[in-house]
Design a protein around this motif. Structure first.
Motif, PDB file in Angstrom:
ATOM      1  N   ALA A 199       0.826  -1.203   0.000  1.00  0.00           N
ATOM      2  CA  ALA A 199       0.000   0.000   0.000  1.00  0.00           C
ATOM      3  C   ALA A 199       0.866   1.261   0.000  1.00  0.00           C
ATOM      4  N   THR A 200       1.946   1.252   0.798  1.00  0.00           N
ATOM      5  CA  THR A 200       2.841   2.406   0.821  1.00  0.00           C
ATOM      6  C   THR A 200       3.532   2.577  -0.515  1.00  0.00           C
ATOM      7  N   TYR A 201       3.962   1.468  -1.096  1.00  0.00           N
ATOM      8  CA  TYR A 201       4.590   1.531  -2.418  1.00  0.00           C
ATOM      9  C   TYR A 201       3.644   2.174  -3.427  1.00  0.00           C
ATOM     10  N   LYS A 202       2.387   1.758  -3.415  1.00  0.00           N
ATOM     11  CA  LYS A 202       1.406   2.310  -4.361  1.00  0.00           C
ATOM     12  C   LYS A 202       1.219   3.804  -4.155  1.00  0.00           C
ATOM     13  N   ALA A 203       1.155   4.233  -2.898  1.00  0.00           N
ATOM     14  CA  ALA A 203       0.987   5.659  -2.617  1.00  0.00           C
ATOM     15  C   ALA A 203       2.197   6.454  -3.126  1.00  0.00           C
ATOM     16  N   LEU A 204       3.388   5.933  -2.899  1.00  0.00           N
ATOM     17  CA  LEU A 204       4.596   6.593  -3.388  1.00  0.00           C
ATOM     18  C   LEU A 204       4.629   6.601  -4.910  1.00  0.00           C
ATOM     19  N   HIS A 205       4.246   5.484  -5.489  1.00  0.00           N
ATOM     20  CA  HIS A 205       4.233   5.322  -6.937  1.00  0.00           C
ATOM     21  C   HIS A 205       3.236   6.290  -7.572  1.00  0.00           C
ATOM     22  N   ASP A 206       2.086   6.445  -6.944  1.00  0.00           N
ATOM     23  CA  ASP A 206       1.070   7.345  -7.476  1.00  0.00           C
ATOM     24  C   ASP A 206       1.530   8.800  -7.411  1.00  0.00           C
ATOM     25  N   THR A 265      20.361   7.847 -26.027  1.00  0.00           N
ATOM     26  CA  THR A 265      19.164   7.053 -26.235  1.00  0.00           C
ATOM     27  C   THR A 265      19.173   5.929 -25.202  1.00  0.00           C
ATOM     28  N   SER A 266      18.086   5.196 -25.103  1.00  0.00           N
ATOM     29  CA  SER A 266      18.004   4.150 -24.083  1.00  0.00           C
ATOM     30  C   SER A 266      17.006   3.091 -24.513  1.00  0.00           C
ATOM     31  N   PHE A 267      17.052   1.929 -23.833  1.00  0.00           N
ATOM     32  CA  PHE A 267      15.957   0.975 -23.997  1.00  0.00           C
ATOM     33  C   PHE A 267      15.029   1.078 -22.797  1.00  0.00           C
ATOM     34  N   LYS A 268      13.779   0.672 -23.033  1.00  0.00           N
ATOM     35  CA  LYS A 268      12.752   0.849 -22.021  1.00  0.00           C
ATOM     36  C   LYS A 268      13.106   0.117 -20.730  1.00  0.00           C
ATOM     37  N   ALA A 269      12.720   0.708 -19.615  1.00  0.00           N
ATOM     38  CA  ALA A 269      13.042   0.144 -18.302  1.00  0.00           C
ATOM     39  C   ALA A 269      12.408  -1.229 -18.131  1.00  0.00           C
ATOM     40  N   LEU A 270      13.120  -2.078 -17.407  1.00  0.00           N
ATOM     41  CA  LEU A 270      12.660  -3.432 -17.150  1.00  0.00           C
ATOM     42  C   LEU A 270      11.544  -3.439 -16.118  1.00  0.00           C
ATOM     43  N   GLN A 271      10.586  -4.337 -16.311  1.00  0.00           N
ATOM     44  CA  GLN A 271       9.600  -4.580 -15.263  1.00  0.00           C
ATOM     45  C   GLN A 271      10.104  -5.779 -14.469  1.00  0.00           C
ATOM     46  N   GLU A 272      10.448  -5.522 -13.207  1.00  0.00           N
ATOM     47  CA  GLU A 272      11.097  -6.553 -12.399  1.00  0.00           C
ATOM     48  C   GLU A 272      10.216  -6.950 -11.216  1.00  0.00           C
ATOM     49  N   GLN A 273      10.249  -8.217 -10.910  1.00  0.00           N
ATOM     50  CA  GLN A 273       9.438  -8.730  -9.810  1.00  0.00           C
ATOM     51  C   GLN A 273      10.043  -8.317  -8.471  1.00  0.00           C
ATOM     52  N   VAL A 274       9.200  -7.842  -7.578  1.00  0.00           N
ATOM     53  CA  VAL A 274       9.651  -7.454  -6.253  1.00  0.00           C
ATOM     54  C   VAL A 274       8.683  -8.002  -5.214  1.00  0.00           C
ATOM     55  N   SER A 275       9.163  -8.077  -3.988  1.00  0.00           N
ATOM     56  CA  SER A 275       8.296  -8.455  -2.870  1.00  0.00           C
ATOM     57  C   SER A 275       8.213  -7.288  -1.909  1.00  0.00           C
ATOM     58  N   PHE A 276       7.068  -7.126  -1.268  1.00  0.00           N
ATOM     59  CA  PHE A 276       6.863  -6.034  -0.331  1.00  0.00           C
ATOM     60  C   PHE A 276       6.902  -6.545   1.098  1.00  0.00           C
ATOM     61  N   ALA A 277       7.043  -5.637   2.036  1.00  0.00           N
ATOM     62  CA  ALA A 277       7.230  -6.016   3.435  1.00  0.00           C
ATOM     63  C   ALA A 277       6.051  -6.809   3.984  1.00  0.00           C
ATOM     64  N   ASP A 278       4.857  -6.605   3.423  1.00  0.00           N
ATOM     65  CA  ASP A 278       3.680  -7.319   3.917  1.00  0.00           C
ATOM     66  C   ASP A 278       3.209  -8.407   2.955  1.00  0.00           C
ATOM     67  N   ASP A 279       4.094  -8.836   2.036  1.00  0.00           N
ATOM     68  CA  ASP A 279       3.700  -9.874   1.089  1.00  0.00           C
ATOM     69  C   ASP A 279       3.379 -11.181   1.799  1.00  0.00           C
ATOM     70  N   VAL A 280       2.405 -11.872   1.243  1.00  0.00           N
ATOM     71  CA  VAL A 280       2.105 -13.230   1.689  1.00  0.00           C
ATOM     72  C   VAL A 280       2.615 -14.181   0.632  1.00  0.00           C
ATOM     73  N   ALA A 281       2.715 -15.441   0.978  1.00  0.00           N
ATOM     74  CA  ALA A 281       3.255 -16.453   0.062  1.00  0.00           C
ATOM     75  C   ALA A 281       2.478 -16.453  -1.248  1.00  0.00           C
ATOM     76  N   GLY A 282       3.223 -16.481  -2.351  1.00  0.00           N
ATOM     77  CA  GLY A 282       2.601 -16.596  -3.659  1.00  0.00           C
ATOM     78  C   GLY A 282       2.194 -15.270  -4.276  1.00  0.00           C
ATOM     79  N   ARG A 283       2.347 -14.150  -3.561  1.00  0.00           N
ATOM     80  CA  ARG A 283       1.977 -12.856  -4.121  1.00  0.00           C
ATOM     81  C   ARG A 283       3.226 -12.014  -4.318  1.00  0.00           C
ATOM     82  N   ALA A 284       3.323 -11.390  -5.472  1.00  0.00           N
ATOM     83  CA  ALA A 284       4.491 -10.559  -5.757  1.00  0.00           C
ATOM     84  C   ALA A 284       4.053  -9.323  -6.512  1.00  0.00           C
ATOM     85  N   GLY A 285       4.851  -8.271  -6.408  1.00  0.00           N
ATOM     86  CA  GLY A 285       4.579  -7.051  -7.141  1.00  0.00           C
ATOM     87  C   GLY A 285       5.619  -6.834  -8.221  1.00  0.00           C
ATOM     88  N   HIS A 286       5.535  -5.685  -8.875  1.00  0.00           N
ATOM     89  CA  HIS A 286       6.482  -5.365  -9.929  1.00  0.00           C
ATOM     90  C   HIS A 286       6.963  -3.924  -9.778  1.00  0.00           C
TER      91      HIS A 286
END
Length: 459
Positions: A199-206, A265-286
């Motif tokens: 949730a904090t990541y999303k707020a910062l991201h927004d 010039t550059s290539f587009k940024a990678l979408q990388e899998q990340v885990s958050f502090a409150d992640d539960v098993a099997g759930r991941a963010g990007h």
């Protein structure tokens, strides 16, 4: 007395270790390295005089190891510590770049060598940005970001302790530097585990994707490393053949016979899998932040040359509405026809910085009364471009925005705050124009002395 390693050696060791690490983390970077190597080889084979000119000017050997990286920091303490770490490598802060007016809530500097001999040995730079927390509108979110950042330490205790010993003793041994490089490298590694909740990541991201990148992770991972090419247009055309999608437009001036400043010039940024502090098993963010970049560097411009460049770029923006559609390159080329595309004409008009050197065979026979223009015209003196070692705020922002794919503000409406940046840094930044001017003046003095001419000939 122990034998200390020079800062040039330390800088080279670190830049090579960084390059190896990033190649392992981002395989596309390794692909770009191979492409740039091949393009550079072809350019030099097709233009043997260019190779000879680069060798004479001390530019050839550095081409193969030349890199610039970029990091984003969150606090004044992080910036001050980073300045100490880079000082061990002989890298000083040069320039101050306010990107907030382009919609990126940071101000930045470039840590690099400032001595001409050091630059020729290894010109490794790191474009270092400091988040401007005061530009986060949401007061609660700003306070949360400050709390999160205040609780982290981006450098290991060992790295900081070795920096302190370096400062006190003026150097370190090869064994100590090997430890130093390994410890500092930990700060620039990628960590997929975020320190914040989803949730904090999303707020910062927004608020802004860059804010989320700075605040959410334990260290300021390197977000790109950039090799230097001699033909960025060919690289841009060939990148898709490598299975990599480049950004649509090359940032900076148009293609020219005699390059100026910086094209990127550059290539587009990678979408990388990340885990958050409150992640539960099997759930991941990007998370999207790290990308690849290529650059082509040209002659550094004087204040007069930079004023002309800025005026022409403003004209391009007016004619294109600030967009980068298919007509942008055509407009860019047409408008920049007003900027001379020959070194001697740039030198004559005072638009670029050049290195002066006597032509072999004429050292014993130059006229004794003449202006500096006369030996150049008479082939007694050779000029070589002083390569632009720094960055362009608009181009950097264009790369950032392209890769962040942000739909947030385009202008924070804030005032540049160089004083606050230097206070956080703990030192003044070098004026890049003054550095180029000093290089040119030193070359003129040395050239006139070699020709046996009085200093007045420079007038």
């Amino acid at each position: 007395m122990p034998e200390f390693v020079s800062s040039d050696v330390i800088r080279t060791a670190f830049s090579r270790a960084m390059s190896d690490m990033y190649r392992n983390e981002v395989p596309q970077y390794g692909t770009l390295m191979l492409l740039v190597r091949d393009v550079n080889r072809n350019v030099l084979a097709a233009h043997p005089q260019l190779k000879r000119d680069m060798e004479r000017a001390g530019e050839f050997d550095r081409l193969h190891i030349e890199r610039h990286g970029a990091i984003r920091l969150g606090t004044a303490q992080e910036l001050a510590d980073t300045a100490r770490i880079f000082a061990v490598m002989g890298m000083q802060p040069v320039g101050n770049y306010d990107l907030s007016v382009t919609g990126v809530p940071v101000h930045s500097t470039a840590f690099r060598a400032v001595d001409e001999a050091a630059l020729s040995r290894n010109p490794f730079w790191v474009f270092t940005s400091l988040l401007r927390l005061e530009l986060i509108d949401d007061e609660a979110l700003r306070a949360e970001a400050e709390r999160i950042l205040s609780a982290r330490q981006i450098f290991t205790a060992s790295a900081l302790e070795l920096a302190t010993r370096y400062e006190k003793q003026g150097g370190r041994t090869a064994a100590e530097i090997a430890v130093f490089v390994a410890e500092v490298l930990k700060t620039f590694r990628w960590h997929r585990s975020a320190r914040v909740s989803a949730a904090t990541y999303k707020a910062l991201h927004d608020a802004h994707r860059l804010i989320a990148d700075v605040v959410s992770f334990p260290v300021p991972h390197i977000n790109h490393l950039t090799p230097r090419t001699l033909d960025i247009d060919t690289v841009q055309a060939k990148v898709p053949e490598c299975g990599i999608t480049p950004k649509e437009t090359i940032e900076g001036p148009p293609r020219r016979a005699y390059p100026i400043l910086l094209r990127q010039t550059s290539f587009k940024a990678l979408q990388e899998q990340v885990s958050f502090a409150d992640d539960v098993a099997g759930r991941a963010g990007h998370h999207t932040a790290r990308f690849g970049e290529i650059e082509q560097r040209g002659v550094a411009l004087t204040p007069k040359g930079r004023a002309l460049y800025d005026r022409l770029l403003d004209e391009v923006r007016r004619k294109t509405g600030g967009g980068t559609d298919a007509q942008y390159d055509d407009v860019l080329m047409a408008v920049f026809e007003a900027f001379p595309d020959a070194y001697e004409e740039m030198r004559r008009q005072g638009l670029g910085f050049f290195r002066y050197s006597p032509v072999e065979g004429h050292l014993a026979s130059p006229p004794k009364t003449m202006s500096l223009d006369e030996p150049v015209a008479g082939k007694y003196v050779r000029i070589d471009p002083i390569i632009y070692e720094d960055f362009l705020s608009v181009s950097a922002a264009g790369i950032f925005q392209s890769n962040l794919q942000s739909n947030s503000k385009t202008d924070y409406g804030s005032q540049s705050n160089r004083d606050a940046f230097e206070e956080a840094l703990g030192r003044k930044v070098h004026d890049e124009i003054a550095l180029y001017d000093a290089m040119q003046r030193a070359s003129i003095e040395n050239c006139l002395a070699a020709l046996g001419l009085p200093a007045a000939a420079a007038a």
